[in-house]
Design an enzyme around this catalytic site. Sequence first.
Site, PDB file in Angstrom:
ATOM      1  N   GLY A 167     -13.809  -4.637   7.703  1.00 34.48           N
ATOM      2  CA  GLY A 167     -13.585  -6.465   7.927  1.00 34.48           C
ATOM      3  C   GLY A 167     -12.226  -7.148   8.280  1.00 34.48           C
ATOM      4  N   ILE A 168     -11.668  -7.245   7.258  1.00 33.96           N
ATOM      5  CA  ILE A 168      -9.633  -7.563   6.949  1.00 33.96           C
ATOM      6  C   ILE A 168      -9.441  -6.767   8.699  1.00 33.96           C
ATOM      7  CG2 ILE A 168      -9.018  -6.685   6.241  1.00 33.96           C
ATOM      8  CD1 ILE A 168      -7.626  -8.806   4.987  1.00 33.96           C
ATOM      9  N   GLY A 169      -9.327  -5.093   8.616  1.00 33.29           N
ATOM     10  CA  GLY A 169      -8.857  -4.740   9.674  1.00 33.29           C
ATOM     11  C   GLY A 169      -9.060  -5.135  11.297  1.00 33.29           C
ATOM     12  N   ASP A 187     -23.428   2.704   8.507  1.00 29.49           N
ATOM     13  CA  ASP A 187     -21.700   2.906   8.551  1.00 29.49           C
ATOM     14  C   ASP A 187     -21.352   1.528   9.184  1.00 29.49           C
ATOM     15  OD1 ASP A 187     -19.257   4.337   9.010  1.00 29.49           O
ATOM     16  OD2 ASP A 187     -19.192   3.562  11.324  1.00 29.49           O
ATOM     17  N   ALA A 188     -20.257   1.195   8.863  1.00 31.81           N
ATOM     18  CA  ALA A 188     -19.683  -0.602   8.795  1.00 31.81           C
ATOM     19  C   ALA A 188     -18.862  -0.024  10.231  1.00 31.81           C
ATOM     20  CB  ALA A 188     -18.367  -0.315   8.267  1.00 31.81           C
ATOM     21  N   GLY A 189     -18.113   1.112  10.551  1.00 33.67           N
ATOM     22  CA  GLY A 189     -17.508   0.963  12.310  1.00 33.67           C
ATOM     23  C   GLY A 189     -18.370   1.480  13.189  1.00 33.67           C
ATOM     24  N   SER A 242     -10.150   3.263  12.191  1.00 36.65           N
ATOM     25  CA  SER A 242     -10.552   2.250  13.007  1.00 36.65           C
ATOM     26  C   SER A 242      -9.212   0.995  14.617  1.00 36.65           C
ATOM     27  CB  SER A 242     -11.176   1.339  12.199  1.00 36.65           C
ATOM     28  OG  SER A 242     -11.670   0.037  13.153  1.00 36.65           O
ATOM     29  N   HIS A 249      -2.990   7.356  -1.913  1.00 38.47           N
ATOM     30  CA  HIS A 249      -4.011   5.928  -2.025  1.00 38.47           C
ATOM     31  C   HIS A 249      -4.804   5.423  -2.481  1.00 38.47           C
ATOM     32  CE1 HIS A 249      -2.566   7.886   1.814  1.00 38.47           C
ATOM     33  NE2 HIS A 249      -1.852   6.977   1.920  1.00 38.47           N
TER      34      HIS A 249
END
Length: 569
Positions: free
Chosen positions: A396-398, A550-552, A439, A217
């Site tokens: 964000g998109i997720g 952390d974004a989450g 997420s 990936h």
Amino acid sequence: MTRVFDKPEEFAEKAIDGLVAANRQYVARVDGGVVRSTVSPEGSVALVIGGGSGHYPAFAGLVGTGLAAGSACGNLFASPAASQVYRVVKAANRGGGVLLSYGNYAGDVLHFGQAQERLNAEGIETRTVVVTDDIASASKDEIHKRRGIAGDLTVFKVAGAAAERGDSLDEVERLAIKANDRTRSLGVAFGSPTLPGAHEPLFSVPTGQFSLGLGIHGEPGISEHAHPASADLAELLVTTLLDDRPEGAGDRVVVLVNGLGTVKYEELFVLYGHVDRLLGDEGLTIVEPEVGELVTSLDMAGLSLTLFWVDDELETLWSAPADTPAFRKGNAEPRERIPEGTLQEALAVEVVPASDVEKDAARVAAGLFEVVRSVVEEHEEEFGRIDAIAGDGDHGIGMRRGIEAATAAAHRAVDDGCGVEQLVTLAAAEWSEKAGGTSGALWGIGLTAFAQSFASAAQPDTAAVAAASRAALDAVQRLGKAEVGDKTLIDVLSPYVDSLDAQARDSVAPVAALHVAADVAIAAADATSELRPKVGRARPLAEKSIGHPDAGAVSLSLILAALAKEMDS
């Protein structure tokens, strides 16, 4: 670049549809992936594999006689959702138990693990063997942390052949574990894949060099080297893999030379010639090798080498017949086709009868999903920016995809007359499925556990909210394996739950308690700036993450704050 597509967001689904159309003698479409289109013996074990799309022949191309019974197919480079795995298993199950097998990636572990718990709770005995063949992704001391790459095939083939001959679930599991323990892989990349519709590749490799150990990936490699002659590349791969030889390995080895997308067959044969010579010089006997595209990564310029040390029982299973769209061996006996429509009927969702009170609560819950959607849409770009610092930038998109799907599912549930528990459960499944990745799995797991706990409460007070939040935390930690201090959303959810527990003991009213706990969550999210990530894709880039939250954790804290504010109205 990827040139043939319509809407980029529909690429994975359209590719699976086309695969099924071209291979109806092997596979049938179900919502979430594919299963065999032919009848398997009643009482046999079903091997269900899966992972993100973009890796064909893995995973849908390996469904058929002698190999997998079904494959759960996620979006591009994203794990399938728990609900997708569940539906594929339900369609593939023949009553002899189910073995799940997939590469050891955080999102896959979460989603498949959640599906496994649900299936076992329903009486479908389900077990898991994760593939951990990539020696570049962790040391021998932490072999359980290694990810799965092209060695998926050896584990799947052994397990599938064992299931085909009628082995018990215990035996199929044992043999899959044994095959995984004896499989080692190492890959290289000369260039990056590009997702459909994207203007830039996922990563870059300096001109004239290659990255050793880079994941399928785009995960970071362990080192970069000057572009070698094929003989030197073969020696590097063979020597490194032999240094990691499994304990008890003999002198017979299956060899896989795998192209990752744009390194084509003639090039792979050039490399294989050197590998064959080098292994012969080491006194090893090569057993039924495979050279070709086995686990790809869209148009990645790269390849991998896999060595699978076999004994008599493993060699027998590797050599057994198989007949799938992408992998064929020997002569498998033809099977009767499953009648059209049978699979879809088995997967229909029934609405659970609900009281008027429960339906009213469901309408309130649907409104709360709208609140969450507003928060995510407002902050989508910021979530992605934070995530890109040490991750892949898709948080964000997720989150947007997840909450949009969850909100739509919530409104459909209201229209269908569902109660609040079924509404949240259905919405959670859609969030998990459409968001993808770790997420999406965590939100799906947490919301489902919250709904089940809250629905069983005697009254909707602060104690009930605290208990349901604790259930969500426990479920996320059980499957996600993260702890406080790992720099994840657990660093927000855990103190939030502790705050609610304390206020429940003091008999604080629910609205006031939610406000106090939300303030705790915001502070906890800010504090993640000082932490180093210890799990997930950000772990290899821990230093870049210092000084940034952390974004989450941030997204969760903002959502909790918005929900508390909504309770004032």
